[in-house]
Write an enzyme that holds these catalytic residues in place. Structure first.
Site, short mmCIF file in Angstrom:
data_model
loop_
_atom_site.label_atom_id
_atom_site.label_comp_id
_atom_site.label_asym_id
_atom_site.label_seq_id
_atom_site.Cartn_x
_atom_site.Cartn_y
_atom_site.Cartn_z
N HIS A 19 0.98 -1.19 0.57
CA HIS A 19 0.26 -0.52 -0.35
C HIS A 19 0.98 1.34 -0.03
CE1 HIS A 19 -2.77 -2.50 2.76
NE2 HIS A 19 -3.53 -2.08 0.58
N LYS A 43 -16.31 -3.85 10.71
CA LYS A 43 -16.46 -4.19 11.85
C LYS A 43 -16.01 -5.91 12.31
CE LYS A 43 -21.56 -5.00 11.18
NZ LYS A 43 -21.80 -4.39 10.14
N ARG A 92 -2.01 -5.51 -8.66
CA ARG A 92 -1.09 -6.82 -8.23
C ARG A 92 -0.79 -7.98 -9.47
NH1 ARG A 92 -3.17 -6.69 -2.13
NH2 ARG A 92 -5.59 -6.72 -3.73
N SER A 129 -3.13 -7.86 3.15
CA SER A 129 -3.15 -7.52 4.78
C SER A 129 -2.83 -8.97 5.56
CB SER A 129 -4.05 -6.36 4.83
OG SER A 129 -4.02 -5.53 4.60
#
Ligand code: ADP
Length: 164
Positions: A19, A43, A92, A129
């Site tokens: 990132h 959440k 990517r 991530s």
């Protein structure tokens, strides 16, 4: 058309070196970059939106034309109300292409917001991530995958979830 202010959207749960590479390169090309954390599905993530924002602020603090924000709802509404003329995204691999193409075309259709793609740095083209979270969970070495402050926060979060 000259692009002045662009947005780099994502979940950033947490921000990785991949990132950061895109954010830095976008900051060299455009007057202002707003990194925006999407709060719609946050959440279900590991870090809260506030934690993601605070890590992003820390790791971009040396980039004077980069700021960090959040959005809820449609990204194009955020762009319209913040004077953002284009969205910058990293690509990517071919696997990113179909989804990104769909989003880019829909965002243009909804609000005539352009999407600009930058190819990933080959050093980080495998990096996402969720993979970082998984490696960290099982004690793997993430030093070269995320900035130092993020590694620290990730280790603390996994050692004591909910208390960080
Ligand atoms: P992820 O959870 O897959 O890491 P995000 O939803 O936070 O990603 O990604 C936000 C944007 O950053 C997307 O445009 C994505 O393609 C881009 N991005 C994510 N990781 C990388 C990377 N390693 N190299 C280049 N761009 C990346």
């Amino acid at each position: 058309m000259r692009v002045g202010r662009v947005a780099c959207p994502g979940s950033f749960d947490p921000v990785t070196n991949g990132h950061l590479d895109i954010i830095r390169r976008a900051a060299l090309l455009h007057d202002e970059v707003i990194v925006v954390v999407g709060a719609n599905l946050a959440k279900h993530g590991l870090f809260t939106v506030e934690e993601r924002v605070s890590m992003l602020e820390e790791v971009t603090s040396d980039l004077p034309n980069v700021s960090v924000g959040t959005f809820r709802g449609l990204l194009v509404d955020f762009c319209r109300s913040n004077g953002v003329s284009a969205i910058v995204k990293g690509l990517r691999a071919v696997s990113d292409f179909e989804y990104e193409m769909e989003m880019a075309q829909m965002n243009y259709r909804l609000a005539q917001i352009e999407t600009l793609f930058m190819t990933a740095n080959p050093l980080y083209s495998f990096l996402r991530s969720s993979l970082v979270r998984e490696i960290a969970t099982y004690g793997g070495d993430i030093t070269s995958l995320v900035p130092g402050p993020v590694e620290k926060r990730l280790r603390a979060k996994l050692a004591a979830p909910g208390q960080d």
